[in-house]
Design a protein around this motif. Structure first.
Motif, PDB file in Angstrom:
ATOM      1  N   GLU A   1      -1.149  -1.350   3.692  1.00  0.00           N
ATOM      2  CA  GLU A   1      -2.208  -1.454   2.688  1.00  0.00           C
ATOM      3  C   GLU A   1      -2.864  -0.095   2.410  1.00  0.00           C
ATOM      4  O   GLU A   1      -3.602   0.039   1.448  1.00  0.00           O
ATOM      5  CB  GLU A   1      -3.263  -2.460   3.147  1.00  0.00           C
ATOM      6  N   LYS A   2      -2.581   0.895   3.253  1.00  0.00           N
ATOM      7  CA  LYS A   2      -3.177   2.217   3.072  1.00  0.00           C
ATOM      8  C   LYS A   2      -2.162   3.266   2.615  1.00  0.00           C
ATOM      9  O   LYS A   2      -2.494   4.441   2.529  1.00  0.00           O
ATOM     10  CB  LYS A   2      -3.826   2.675   4.385  1.00  0.00           C
TER      11      LYS A   2
ATOM     12  N   ASP B   1      -0.095   5.060  -0.125  1.00  0.00           N
ATOM     13  CA  ASP B   1      -0.136   5.245  -1.575  1.00  0.00           C
ATOM     14  C   ASP B   1       1.213   4.966  -2.230  1.00  0.00           C
ATOM     15  O   ASP B   1       1.273   4.463  -3.346  1.00  0.00           O
ATOM     16  CB  ASP B   1      -0.581   6.684  -1.904  1.00  0.00           C
ATOM     17  N   GLU B   2       2.311   5.308  -1.521  1.00  0.00           N
ATOM     18  CA  GLU B   2       3.628   5.130  -2.135  1.00  0.00           C
ATOM     19  C   GLU B   2       4.009   3.664  -2.327  1.00  0.00           C
ATOM     20  O   GLU B   2       4.968   3.348  -3.038  1.00  0.00           O
ATOM     21  CB  GLU B   2       4.709   5.843  -1.317  1.00  0.00           C
TER      22      GLU B   2
ATOM     23  N   LYS C   1       1.652   1.292  -3.274  1.00  0.00           N
ATOM     24  CA  LYS C   1       0.670   0.641  -4.142  1.00  0.00           C
ATOM     25  C   LYS C   1       1.336   0.039  -5.372  1.00  0.00           C
ATOM     26  O   LYS C   1       2.108   0.687  -6.066  1.00  0.00           O
ATOM     27  CB  LYS C   1      -0.401   1.644  -4.575  1.00  0.00           C
ATOM     28  N   GLY C   2       1.036  -1.242  -5.601  1.00  0.00           N
ATOM     29  CA  GLY C   2       1.577  -1.940  -6.762  1.00  0.00           C
ATOM     30  C   GLY C   2       2.998  -2.421  -6.582  1.00  0.00           C
ATOM     31  O   GLY C   2       3.568  -3.048  -7.489  1.00  0.00           O
ATOM     32  N   ARG C   3       3.595  -2.150  -5.402  1.00  0.00           N
ATOM     33  CA  ARG C   3       4.989  -2.540  -5.197  1.00  0.00           C
ATOM     34  C   ARG C   3       5.172  -3.457  -3.981  1.00  0.00           C
ATOM     35  O   ARG C   3       6.288  -3.664  -3.521  1.00  0.00           O
ATOM     36  CB  ARG C   3       5.877  -1.304  -5.030  1.00  0.00           C
ATOM     37  N   TYR C   4       4.082  -4.007  -3.469  1.00  0.00           N
ATOM     38  CA  TYR C   4       4.203  -4.937  -2.344  1.00  0.00           C
ATOM     39  C   TYR C   4       3.191  -6.067  -2.500  1.00  0.00           C
ATOM     40  O   TYR C   4       2.218  -5.970  -3.259  1.00  0.00           O
ATOM     41  CB  TYR C   4       3.986  -4.211  -1.013  1.00  0.00           C
ATOM     42  N   GLU C   5       3.416  -7.139  -1.740  1.00  0.00           N
ATOM     43  CA  GLU C   5       2.521  -8.303  -1.785  1.00  0.00           C
ATOM     44  C   GLU C   5       2.509  -8.973  -0.417  1.00  0.00           C
ATOM     45  O   GLU C   5       3.549  -9.095   0.235  1.00  0.00           O
ATOM     46  CB  GLU C   5       3.002  -9.285  -2.840  1.00  0.00           C
TER      47      GLU C   5
END
Length: 293
Positions: free
Chosen positions: A70-71, A73-74, A76-80
């Motif tokens: 969750e921390k 940057d690479e 971000k927006g590509r995991y859930e």
């Protein structure tokens, strides 16, 4: 008898507790619900799902190289994260997603159980360690060889002097000239232990073959060799001195040749006079006498 039953009850409780502790574990499943032993390969630009199951009760966290996903940057927006973070879904996977991912169970701020899997791309599965095939360095300079890895590997180094023909020896040697250091892999966000081989001031005895060996927990082994060539620090000076010597010899030959040629021309100019030129003044005197008569 009461005490006897009490002792048996205590042993039973201890047995149940120990049995639970022995069998408590964390399992990571793939999208098909199959347990992942250690490694999973993915295709770039595709999706991937990991599921964490544990016998322990606590909060689930996912980490990559010791850092929370969750921390990062690479990612971000590509995991859930779903189902109380027990499921981690990657979207639009990239080569940079290669690395070690850990599912950890935390209770009261303490990590009580965890399990780590290594993610590889389909292409990265073809190699485990990688070093430059050839390394050239000038005598007296610093030599650095970097061993890149894929997966969770333990590294070792071997050295062989190709000139003497000695057998391979383990690095670092007893002399302590060769050092192994760690480095941080920015791409996979992990520390690589002993991934840098460093010699501060190399000499001719350091040339040879350096082998980086990586071994995984399941017994797989990878290795790659880097051939090190040491150049003489005066290597560039010898050609220069040779050119200077050639120029000096050439100039000396030209100087001697010109000196001899000038001397020869001077001698020829002194001796090369025809008989007519020598008698010309006497004819002139005879002519003047006739006019006077």
């Amino acid at each position: 008898m009461k005490y006897h039953h009490l002792v048996l009850l205590c042993f039973a409780l201890i047995s149940i507790f120990c049995t639970k502790s022995a069998y408590s574990k964390v399992t990571v499943l793939n999208q098909a619900g199959e347990p992942i032993k250690r490694t999973i390969h993915f295709t770039v630009k595709k999706s991937l799902q990991l599921k964490c199951e544990s016998d322990e009760i606590g909060n689930i966290t996912w980490e990559k190289g010791g850092k929370s996903v969750e921390k990062l940057d690479e990612l971000k927006g590509r995991y859930e994260l779903k189902d109380n973070k027990t499921i981690l879904i990657f979207k639009n996977l990239k080569d940079s997603d290669v690395g070690n991912y850990t599912c950890a169970v935390n209770n009261n701020g303490n990590k009580i159980a965890h399990y780590t899997v290594s993610l590889h791309t389909a292409t990265s599965s073809k190699w485990g360690v990688r070093v430059s095939k050839n390394s050239n360095v000038v005598e007296g300079e610093k030599l650095t060889i970097k061993c890149e890895i894929r997966g969770d590997l333990t590294l070792n180094w071997l050295y062989k002097n190709t000139t003497s023909g000695d057998n391979y020896t383990t690095i670092p040697d007893e002399k302590g000239r060769v050092k192994l250091k760690d480095y941080y892999d920015e791409e996979r966000k992990v520390n690589v232990t002993g991934g840098l081989l460093i010699i501060e001031e190399v000499d001719m005895g350091d040339r040879g073959e350096y082998i980086c060996i990586g071994k995984s927990a399941d017994g797989q082994q990878y290795n790659m060799t880097s051939t090190v060539r040491i150049k003489d620090k005066y290597a560039a000076l010898w050609p220069f001195l040779g050119i200077c010597a050639e120029v000096f010899v050439l100039c000396a030959i030209i100087f001697i040749y010109e000196k001899k040629r000038n001397k020869t021309e001077l001698e020829e100019s002194d001796t090369d006079q025809s008989p007519e030129q020598k008698n010309t003044p006497d004819h002139g005197k005879e002519t003047n006498l006739r006019h006077r008569q």
